[in-house]
Write a protein that holds these residues in place. Structure first.
Motif, PDB file in Angstrom:
ATOM      1  N   PHE A  93       0.829  -1.204   0.000  1.00  0.00           N
ATOM      2  CA  PHE A  93       0.000   0.000   0.000  1.00  0.00           C
ATOM      3  C   PHE A  93       0.869   1.263   0.000  1.00  0.00           C
ATOM      4  O   PHE A  93       0.609   2.206  -0.761  1.00  0.00           O
ATOM      5  CB  PHE A  93      -0.922  -0.003   1.216  1.00  0.00           C
ATOM      6  N   ILE A  94       1.906   1.280   0.845  1.00  0.00           N
ATOM      7  CA  ILE A  94       2.779   2.454   0.937  1.00  0.00           C
ATOM      8  C   ILE A  94       3.495   2.702  -0.383  1.00  0.00           C
ATOM      9  O   ILE A  94       3.637   3.850  -0.827  1.00  0.00           O
ATOM     10  CB  ILE A  94       3.796   2.282   2.085  1.00  0.00           C
ATOM     11  N   THR A  95       3.946   1.626  -1.029  1.00  0.00           N
ATOM     12  CA  THR A  95       4.653   1.756  -2.301  1.00  0.00           C
ATOM     13  C   THR A  95       3.780   2.436  -3.347  1.00  0.00           C
ATOM     14  O   THR A  95       4.229   3.346  -4.053  1.00  0.00           O
ATOM     15  CB  THR A  95       5.092   0.376  -2.818  1.00  0.00           C
ATOM     16  N   GLN A  96       2.520   2.002  -3.445  1.00  0.00           N
ATOM     17  CA  GLN A  96       1.611   2.595  -4.425  1.00  0.00           C
ATOM     18  C   GLN A  96       1.174   3.988  -3.989  1.00  0.00           C
ATOM     19  O   GLN A  96       0.991   4.876  -4.815  1.00  0.00           O
ATOM     20  CB  GLN A  96       0.384   1.687  -4.597  1.00  0.00           C
ATOM     21  N   ARG A  97       1.035   4.178  -2.686  1.00  0.00           N
ATOM     22  CA  ARG A  97       0.567   5.455  -2.152  1.00  0.00           C
ATOM     23  C   ARG A  97       1.575   6.570  -2.391  1.00  0.00           C
ATOM     24  O   ARG A  97       1.193   7.717  -2.678  1.00  0.00           O
ATOM     25  CB  ARG A  97       0.283   5.320  -0.658  1.00  0.00           C
ATOM     26  N   GLN A  98       2.862   6.273  -2.282  1.00  0.00           N
ATOM     27  CA  GLN A  98       3.855   7.318  -2.456  1.00  0.00           C
ATOM     28  C   GLN A  98       3.900   7.816  -3.906  1.00  0.00           C
ATOM     29  O   GLN A  98       4.256   8.963  -4.161  1.00  0.00           O
ATOM     30  CB  GLN A  98       5.232   6.840  -2.007  1.00  0.00           C
ATOM     31  N   ILE A  99       3.491   6.962  -4.841  1.00  0.00           N
ATOM     32  CA  ILE A  99       3.377   7.404  -6.230  1.00  0.00           C
ATOM     33  C   ILE A  99       2.175   8.331  -6.378  1.00  0.00           C
ATOM     34  O   ILE A  99       2.257   9.383  -7.025  1.00  0.00           O
ATOM     35  CB  ILE A  99       3.213   6.190  -7.170  1.00  0.00           C
ATOM     36  N   MET A 100       1.061   7.944  -5.758  1.00  0.00           N
ATOM     37  CA  MET A 100      -0.166   8.714  -5.892  1.00  0.00           C
ATOM     38  C   MET A 100      -0.069  10.073  -5.218  1.00  0.00           C
ATOM     39  O   MET A 100      -0.595  11.062  -5.723  1.00  0.00           O
ATOM     40  CB  MET A 100      -1.335   7.932  -5.272  1.00  0.00           C
ATOM     41  N   SER A 101       0.596  10.145  -4.082  1.00  0.00           N
ATOM     42  CA  SER A 101       0.602  11.374  -3.291  1.00  0.00           C
ATOM     43  C   SER A 101       1.681  12.357  -3.701  1.00  0.00           C
ATOM     44  O   SER A 101       1.495  13.567  -3.593  1.00  0.00           O
ATOM     45  CB  SER A 101       0.765  11.033  -1.801  1.00  0.00           C
ATOM     46  N   LYS A 102       2.834  11.860  -4.182  1.00  0.00           N
ATOM     47  CA  LYS A 102       3.955  12.751  -4.447  1.00  0.00           C
ATOM     48  C   LYS A 102       4.351  12.863  -5.913  1.00  0.00           C
ATOM     49  O   LYS A 102       4.947  13.858  -6.309  1.00  0.00           O
ATOM     50  CB  LYS A 102       5.184  12.290  -3.650  1.00  0.00           C
ATOM     51  N   ASN A 103       4.038  11.844  -6.700  1.00  0.00           N
ATOM     52  CA  ASN A 103       4.593  11.814  -8.054  1.00  0.00           C
ATOM     53  C   ASN A 103       3.518  11.935  -9.142  1.00  0.00           C
ATOM     54  O   ASN A 103       3.669  11.382 -10.220  1.00  0.00           O
ATOM     55  CB  ASN A 103       5.396  10.518  -8.270  1.00  0.00           C
ATOM     56  N   GLN A 104       2.432  12.655  -8.819  1.00  0.00           N
ATOM     57  CA  GLN A 104       1.378  12.848  -9.800  1.00  0.00           C
ATOM     58  C   GLN A 104       1.162  14.332 -10.048  1.00  0.00           C
ATOM     59  O   GLN A 104       1.218  15.142  -9.126  1.00  0.00           O
ATOM     60  CB  GLN A 104       0.062  12.199  -9.333  1.00  0.00           C
TER      61      GLN A 104
ATOM     62  N   PHE B 137      10.030  -4.472  -0.002  1.00  0.00           N
ATOM     63  CA  PHE B 137      10.964  -3.489   0.547  1.00  0.00           C
ATOM     64  C   PHE B 137      11.903  -2.962  -0.542  1.00  0.00           C
ATOM     65  O   PHE B 137      12.242  -1.777  -0.568  1.00  0.00           O
ATOM     66  CB  PHE B 137      11.771  -4.098   1.699  1.00  0.00           C
ATOM     67  N   TRP B 138      12.327  -3.844  -1.437  1.00  0.00           N
ATOM     68  CA  TRP B 138      13.169  -3.414  -2.563  1.00  0.00           C
ATOM     69  C   TRP B 138      12.398  -2.387  -3.412  1.00  0.00           C
ATOM     70  O   TRP B 138      12.939  -1.347  -3.800  1.00  0.00           O
ATOM     71  CB  TRP B 138      13.566  -4.618  -3.412  1.00  0.00           C
ATOM     72  N   THR B 139      11.128  -2.691  -3.701  1.00  0.00           N
ATOM     73  CA  THR B 139      10.307  -1.801  -4.520  1.00  0.00           C
ATOM     74  C   THR B 139      10.129  -0.444  -3.850  1.00  0.00           C
ATOM     75  O   THR B 139      10.195   0.598  -4.510  1.00  0.00           O
ATOM     76  CB  THR B 139       8.929  -2.433  -4.786  1.00  0.00           C
ATOM     77  N   MET B 140       9.913  -0.433  -2.538  1.00  0.00           N
ATOM     78  CA  MET B 140       9.752   0.823  -1.807  1.00  0.00           C
ATOM     79  C   MET B 140      10.994   1.690  -1.935  1.00  0.00           C
ATOM     80  O   MET B 140      10.907   2.890  -2.230  1.00  0.00           O
ATOM     81  CB  MET B 140       9.468   0.537  -0.325  1.00  0.00           C
ATOM     82  N   GLY B 141      12.166   1.085  -1.717  1.00  0.00           N
ATOM     83  CA  GLY B 141      13.415   1.836  -1.818  1.00  0.00           C
ATOM     84  C   GLY B 141      13.684   2.316  -3.238  1.00  0.00           C
ATOM     85  O   GLY B 141      14.091   3.463  -3.460  1.00  0.00           O
ATOM     86  N   GLN B 142      13.443   1.431  -4.188  1.00  0.00           N
ATOM     87  CA  GLN B 142      13.664   1.774  -5.591  1.00  0.00           C
ATOM     88  C   GLN B 142      12.732   2.905  -6.025  1.00  0.00           C
ATOM     89  O   GLN B 142      13.147   3.846  -6.702  1.00  0.00           O
ATOM     90  CB  GLN B 142      13.412   0.526  -6.438  1.00  0.00           C
ATOM     91  N   GLN B 143      11.477   2.823  -5.592  1.00  0.00           N
ATOM     92  CA  GLN B 143      10.493   3.845  -5.926  1.00  0.00           C
ATOM     93  C   GLN B 143      10.862   5.177  -5.301  1.00  0.00           C
ATOM     94  O   GLN B 143      10.704   6.239  -5.923  1.00  0.00           O
ATOM     95  CB  GLN B 143       9.128   3.391  -5.432  1.00  0.00           C
TER      96      GLN B 143
END
Length: 317
Positions: free
Chosen positions: A193-204, A248-254
């Protein structure tokens, strides 16, 4: 059906066993009793090593995904205009024209609506191969290549914090397994959820928040965690270690990508510009050339003398 899937995944299982057993051999040198009391730690570290190899191999795909996602966001205003143009037109000719112009727009902007799912889709065969490999091992069954009978038995009996790696939440034989499995399922769901959320909240870009693409992303924001939450209770602990490490890898990479390659107009882009401005590294905007104003007569310009006849005409009422 299962035999067909097994035959398709056979090469993947062979490669997975090669990587997994190679890491197991390395970590076995570090621990005093790799096949006994420390077997669980050795196998978990081997699975983490497998994740690092797989995700590193997928970096080019991830970079392509990020570029495609950014292009999808940038093209949203044009797509909205196209949708407005054909709104209410349901005849066959209009539908064909809309589909054609939409595909041309995707091609011209280098966008792909399925780009956000590409890394997950590519991981699914690997995940399936890993699941079958560990599923065979938990029943002390040798693999297709490097997973020998001895290693399969070691994995089947391996424990971490008192929980067997081959067990699931549904098949837990003791409270330790249930507690560890429940914690891992919750953490796995939250990280997704956090991984997808950080895209929605900061990178749009705020201008495209109401677009159809963004509405789809908002739906996926809640769909994927629910899928993990439901399916996670049937995963062996070893498989959940793989998926959790991958998250965790995806979160850091994102985080790194959003910080350094944000979408233009997004919050992350503004924050990056602020950081660069503080360091004096923000590129200066090109100077705007001013349009020269029309020349006005100078105050020193010589005034032509009026003739007597013109002066008399002005005096007349």
């Amino acid at each position: 059906m299962f035999d067909v899937i097994g035959a398709i995944l056979w090469p993947i299982k062979w490669v997975i066993e090669l990587i997994l057993v190679s890491f197991h051999s390395v970590f076995a040198l570090v621990f005093a009793d790799p096949l006994g009391a420390n077997a669980g730690a050795v196998w978990v570290l081997s699975i983490v090593g497998l994740v690092l190899v797989v995700r590193a191999a997928l970096i080019p795909v991830f970079v392509k995904q990020i570029k495609s996602q950014r292009n999808m966001i940038v093209m949203q205003p044009e797509l909205q205009k196209l949708q407005k143009k054909y709104k209410g037109k349901t005849d066959r000719d209009s539908r064909e024209k809309f589909a054609k112009e939409q595909m041309e727009l995707y091609k011209r902007t280098g966008s792909n609506p399925l780009s956000s799912c590409l890394p997950i889709l590519l991981q699914m065969p690997i995940f399936g191969g890993l699941f079958l490999t560990l599923n065979d091992a938990q029943y002390k069954k040798a693999g297709v290549g490097f997973m020998t009978q001895d290693l399969a038995e070691s994995f089947a009996d391996a424990r971490l914090f008192g929980a067997k790696l081959s067990e699931t939440f549904l098949t837990a034989s003791n409270d330790e397994v249930k507690i560890l499995a429940a914690v891992m399922v919750i953490v796995m769901t939250v990280t997704q959820f956090i991984t997808q959320r950080q895209i929605m909240s900061k990178n749009q870009n705020p201008d495209v928040q109401n677009s159809q693409y963004m509405q789809t992303q908002k739906i996926l924001l809640y769909v994927f965690p629910v899928i993990f939450l439901i399916s996670g209770i049937s995963f062996p602990l070893a498989v959940m270690f793989y998926w959790l490490t991958s998250n965790f890898w995806t979160m850091g990479q994102q985080f790194i990508v959003i910080r350094n390659m944000p979408t233009p107009g997004s919050i992350a882009a503004r924050q990056r510009d602020e950081r660069l401005a503080k360091k004096g590294k923000l590129p200066k905007a090109a100077p705007v050339e001013e349009t020269p104003a029309e020349e006005t007569p100078s105050s020193t310009q010589r005034v032509q003398p009026e003739g007597k006849k013109r002066a008399k005409k002005k005096k007349k009422p």
